[in-house]
Design an enzyme around this catalytic site. Structure first.
Site, short mmCIF file in Angstrom:
data_model
loop_
_atom_site.label_atom_id
_atom_site.label_comp_id
_atom_site.label_asym_id
_atom_site.label_seq_id
_atom_site.Cartn_x
_atom_site.Cartn_y
_atom_site.Cartn_z
N LYS A 1 6.26 -4.29 -3.48
CA LYS A 1 7.68 -4.07 -3.26
C LYS A 1 8.10 -4.23 -1.80
O LYS A 1 9.12 -4.81 -1.50
CB LYS A 1 8.03 -2.67 -3.76
CG LYS A 1 9.49 -2.28 -3.60
CD LYS A 1 10.30 -2.86 -4.71
CE LYS A 1 11.78 -2.66 -4.53
NZ LYS A 1 12.53 -3.73 -5.18
N LYS B 1 13.99 -15.04 -9.05
CA LYS B 1 13.69 -14.04 -10.08
C LYS B 1 12.76 -14.63 -11.13
O LYS B 1 11.82 -13.98 -11.58
CB LYS B 1 14.98 -13.53 -10.76
CG LYS B 1 15.84 -12.61 -9.94
CD LYS B 1 15.37 -11.17 -9.91
CE LYS B 1 14.78 -10.74 -8.63
NZ LYS B 1 15.38 -10.84 -7.36
N TRP C 1 -2.43 -2.90 -1.73
CA TRP C 1 -2.09 -4.32 -1.81
C TRP C 1 -3.01 -4.99 -0.81
O TRP C 1 -2.87 -4.78 0.40
CB TRP C 1 -0.62 -4.56 -1.47
CG TRP C 1 -0.19 -5.97 -1.73
CD1 TRP C 1 0.25 -6.50 -2.90
CD2 TRP C 1 -0.16 -7.05 -0.78
NE1 TRP C 1 0.53 -7.84 -2.75
CE2 TRP C 1 0.29 -8.20 -1.46
CE3 TRP C 1 -0.48 -7.16 0.57
CZ2 TRP C 1 0.44 -9.43 -0.83
CZ3 TRP C 1 -0.34 -8.39 1.20
CH2 TRP C 1 0.12 -9.51 0.50
N GLU D 1 9.10 -15.15 -9.70
CA GLU D 1 8.29 -13.96 -9.46
C GLU D 1 7.97 -13.20 -10.74
O GLU D 1 6.95 -12.54 -10.83
CB GLU D 1 8.91 -13.05 -8.40
CG GLU D 1 10.24 -12.46 -8.75
CD GLU D 1 10.83 -11.62 -7.62
OE1 GLU D 1 10.09 -11.10 -6.79
OE2 GLU D 1 12.07 -11.49 -7.59
N HIS E 1 21.17 -36.46 -3.97
CA HIS E 1 20.35 -36.80 -2.80
C HIS E 1 18.87 -36.60 -3.08
O HIS E 1 18.07 -36.54 -2.15
CB HIS E 1 20.80 -35.96 -1.59
CG HIS E 1 22.24 -36.19 -1.25
ND1 HIS E 1 22.68 -37.33 -0.63
CD2 HIS E 1 23.34 -35.44 -1.49
CE1 HIS E 1 24.00 -37.27 -0.48
NE2 HIS E 1 24.43 -36.14 -1.00
N CYS F 1 0.83 -1.19 0.00
CA CYS F 1 0.00 0.00 0.00
C CYS F 1 0.87 1.25 0.00
O CYS F 1 1.81 1.37 0.77
CB CYS F 1 -0.95 0.06 1.18
SG CYS F 1 -2.11 -1.29 1.25
N GLU G 1 18.73 -17.30 -6.03
CA GLU G 1 18.30 -15.98 -6.48
C GLU G 1 17.81 -16.04 -7.94
O GLU G 1 16.79 -15.44 -8.29
CB GLU G 1 19.45 -14.98 -6.31
CG GLU G 1 19.20 -13.58 -6.82
CD GLU G 1 18.03 -12.86 -6.16
OE1 GLU G 1 17.46 -13.37 -5.18
OE2 GLU G 1 17.66 -11.79 -6.67
N ASN H 1 -2.18 1.74 5.56
CA ASN H 1 -1.24 0.70 5.16
C ASN H 1 -0.95 -0.13 6.40
O ASN H 1 -0.64 0.44 7.44
CB ASN H 1 0.04 1.35 4.63
CG ASN H 1 1.15 0.35 4.39
OD1 ASN H 1 0.88 -0.81 4.09
ND2 ASN H 1 2.39 0.79 4.50
N GLY H 2 -1.05 -1.45 6.32
CA GLY H 2 -0.77 -2.29 7.48
C GLY H 2 -1.95 -3.19 7.79
O GLY H 2 -2.83 -3.38 6.95
N ARG I 1 4.22 -0.33 -4.71
CA ARG I 1 3.92 -0.86 -3.37
C ARG I 1 2.66 -1.71 -3.34
O ARG I 1 2.40 -2.44 -2.37
CB ARG I 1 3.74 0.30 -2.38
CG ARG I 1 4.96 1.19 -2.26
CD ARG I 1 4.72 2.27 -1.25
NE ARG I 1 4.60 1.74 0.08
CZ ARG I 1 5.61 1.52 0.90
NH1 ARG I 1 6.83 1.79 0.53
NH2 ARG I 1 5.41 1.04 2.11
C1 F6R Z 1 12.58 -10.36 -4.71
C2 F6R Z 1 12.31 -9.32 -3.75
C3 F6R Z 1 11.89 -9.71 -2.38
C4 F6R Z 1 12.58 -8.82 -1.33
C5 F6R Z 1 12.05 -9.15 0.07
C6 F6R Z 1 12.77 -8.36 1.15
O1 F6R Z 1 12.98 -9.83 -5.93
O2 F6R Z 1 12.43 -8.16 -4.05
O3 F6R Z 1 12.13 -11.05 -2.14
O4 F6R Z 1 13.95 -9.04 -1.41
O5 F6R Z 1 10.69 -8.87 0.13
O6 F6R Z 1 12.61 -7.00 0.97
P1 F6R Z 1 13.55 -5.96 1.71
O7 F6R Z 1 14.93 -6.16 1.20
O8 F6R Z 1 13.00 -4.62 1.38
O9 F6R Z 1 13.47 -6.28 3.18
#
Ligand code: F6R
Length: 619
Positions: A614, A493, A80, A496, A512, A2, A489, A106-107, A27
């Site tokens: 985000k 990527k 969100w 998502e 294993h 949000c 990682e 937000n929250g 967000r």
């Molecule tokens: C993946 C991504 C998320 C963030 C995670 C932590 O691309 O962006 O997995 O890394 O939500 O977010 P921060 O670093 O803001 O605590």
């Protein structure tokens, strides 16, 4: 999660608010809404709201069709969804029964069910499924008892449990926007005859770079003439003013189709900026903001890293660097699990929390848990003015600049630089490596921006490969040592962005279990360690042969000059040869480009992948 914007001043509030929402849409993009108090002479103004499910464009279209009356005070929200489906009805702002109070949030308000039941019993009619709407009705009751909207907000906050940033306006307070925060972000933008509230400075950076950081449990009264901050009891609060060190161009796409493409391209600069000012003329590291003394660092006997998602992967890589250079035992924890176990912490434990946003609730809760156990706390964070650095003893800021695309790229590379700096700094302080060894590594680290640049120059074959794999159902990623978190990682990527099944494995674990997944034509991306790590290197070359023999399509990322992998690679991606611990800086980049291109080929919006936001400000 949000995005929130509030404005009071002399400009058309709607323009400022909608422009701010566009910068905060990363967000959350389940719905968007605005509220404006119409201009007028009377003490009571008309409150106009508009809201639409879906992305901001839907709201913009609705506002174009039915423009609200002009007003210089307003607020907006991009959602969100947590409580209630993402439809028009549940979109913010929410109103009280009289239609005179509007609230955005937000929250999560954890005791909302009890509050809602009480309100309904007292005759209030709630029309949405959200927790937020209860606040509008609570404000209505409090305003009936007298005082300003700010007084009412303070009293209501005392009744709320959970995490919230709230912003409210009231027809009877026509020059006042009120904000409140607990465990969720809210910053003030200070202008000349106008002031702003937002979840993130990006929302008002086009108008002012002067900001005020709000603390925990504070209420802010925003008028065109000034800003007042108190705690929930109404006592004046101490606030921290700061100047934002980037401008509006950093928050724009700058000619790229997506923020993600821009942010991938910015990585050499982001890495260089994170090193800037941290290497003294004599080659020693100087980490001014660490605020943890050398003596305290000498007393540390264990390090625990807490983080989520991509930041957690940076933490996994940090473990290798800290153990190798600083010679300290190091554990890496998913922040969301940490406080629900019984982690063993003491005054001599150093907890390092890694978070791009500095607002991830799981990371904040882990930090608070560690604080209660008296551990020393060090944050690695990209956002100045966010909550995490304020709650830690020391901080190392990554200077990636604003990261807007939901999938983290440049923040990850700068987090790696930060953990290398911390590990080398601890080695320097504790003498676990000779001075000339630390010096030599720092010199090599300083060369990394150009190595990352070199990777970016050779990405066309990776893009072609990604397009050719757009219809695959599954991709596996293998790595060893620091290549293992890189594999995780790469898989994250791809999940998502491309919504594909993707998994990262430690190559040594293959036999294993995971090798059973290998079937004819399955793409497997393998991150090969440098030849200098001969044992690991040779073992992974064997792994490549094993999966190829079982039909896998092998896509191999290996350093320049490594000829041993050539016979077993269906596709070979070259990266510059760099020291083992720094290799994630160059091997992650092709995986970012790969996921971004593949998702784009599938027609996905890579900046705003489905179901994600985000900054995860709820647990
Ligand atoms: C993946 C991504 C998320 C963030 C995670 C932590 O691309 O962006 O997995 O890394 O939500 O977010 P921060 O670093 O803001 O605590």
């Amino acid at each position: 999660m949000c995005g929130i914007v509030g404005y009071v001043g002399t400009r058309p509030a709607l323009d400022v608010v909608v422009e701010g929402l566009a910068r905060l849409e990363y967000r959350g993009y389940d719905s968007a809404g605005v509220a404006v108090l119409a201009d007028g002479e009377s003490d009571e103004r008309e409150l106009v709201t508009a809201k639409r499910a879906g992305k901001l464009v839907n709201l913009r279209n609705a506002l174009d069709e039915t423009p609200p009356p002009a007003g210089t005070l307003g607020m907006g929200h991009t959602r969100w969804a947590t409580h209630g489906a993402p439809n028009d009805r549940n979109a913010h702002p929410h109103l009280d029964c009289s239609g005179k109070v509007a609230v955005i949030h937000n929250g999560i308000i954890e005791n909302f069910a009890a509050l809602r039941a009480e309100l309904e019993e007292n005759g209030h009619k709630l029309v949405s499924d959200t927790d937020t709407e209860a606040v509008a009705h609570l404000l209505e009751d409090e305003l009936r008892d007298g005082g300003t909207l700010a007084d009412a907000m303070r009293r209501v906050c005392g009744r709320l449990e959970g995490a919230f940033t709230l912003v409210a306006v009231h027809t009877g307070d026509p020059d006042l926007v009120v904000g409140a925060r607990r465990n969720s972000p809210l910053v003030v933008g200070v202008g000349d005859g106008e002031n702003f509230l937002a979840s993130d400075v990006a929302a008002f950076i086009a108008h002012t770079r002067d900001a005020i950081e709000l603390g925990q449990d504070q209420v802010v009264e925003l008028r065109a003439s000034g800003v007042t901050v108190t705690d929930f009891e109404g006592r004046p609060a101490e606030v921290k003013e700061y100047h934002v060190d980037w401008d509006v161009s950093a928050a724009e796409k700058g000619g790229y189709d997506y923020f993600m493409l821009k942010e991938i391209a910015e990585q050499p600069r982001a890495v260089a900026d994170t090193l800037l000012g941290r290497i003294a003329a004599d080659g020693r590291l100087v980490l001014d903001e660490m605020r943890i003394t050398d003596q305290e660092l000498r007393e540390v006997d264990k390090i625990i890293i807490v983080a989520c998602g991509t930041s957690y992967h940076a933490g996994l890589i940090a473990k290798y660097a800290l153990e190798h250079w600083a010679g300290l035992p190091c554990e890496v924890e998913l922040a969301s699990e940490f406080r629900y176990r019984d982690p063993i912490l003491s005054r001599s434990t150093l907890v390092i929390a890694i978070s791009q946003s500095g607002e991830t609730m799981d990371a904040l809760m882990a930090v608070r848990h560690a604080r209660e156990q008296h551990a020393k706390l060090l944050g690695i964070c990209n956002v100045n003015g966010s909550t995490l650095p304020r709650e830690c003893d020391g901080v190392l800021y990554t200077h990636a600049g604003p990261e807007v695309a939901v999938a983290s790229t440049k923040a990850f590379l700068t987090q790696l630089v930060a953990v290398y700096l911390i590990a080398l700094y601890i080695a320097q302080v504790r003498g676990t490596k000779w001075g000339d060894e630390v010096f030599a590594m720092i010199q090599l680290l300083a060369q990394m921006p150009e190595k990352v640049e070199k990777v970016l120059e050779t990405m066309e074959p990776v893009r072609e490969l990604a397009r050719s794999l757009a219809n695959e159902r599954s991709v596996l990623f293998l790595g060893r040592h620091v290549g293992f978190p890189v594999a995780l990682e790469g898989a994250l990527k791809l999940k998502e962005l491309a919504y594909m099944h993707a998994e990262g494995f430690a190559a040594g674990e293959l036999k294993h279990g995971p090798i059973a997944l290998i079937e004819e034509g399955l793409p497997v991306i393998v991150v090969v360690p440098p030849r200098a790590r001969a044992v690991l290197h040779d073992k992974i070359v064997s792994n490549i042969q094993e999966i190829r023999a079982r039909g896998a399509r092998t896509i191999v990322i290996a350093e320049e000059g490594d000829e041993t992998v050539e016979p077993f690679a269906d596709t070979l991606i070259r990266v510059p040869a760099v020291p083992t611990l720094f290799q994630p800086l160059v091997t992650t980049v092709p995986l970012q480009v790969f996921a971004c291109e593949l998702a784009t080929a599938k027609g996905h919006d890579v900046d705003q992948p489905r179901n994600l936001a985000k900054s995860v400000t709820v647990e």
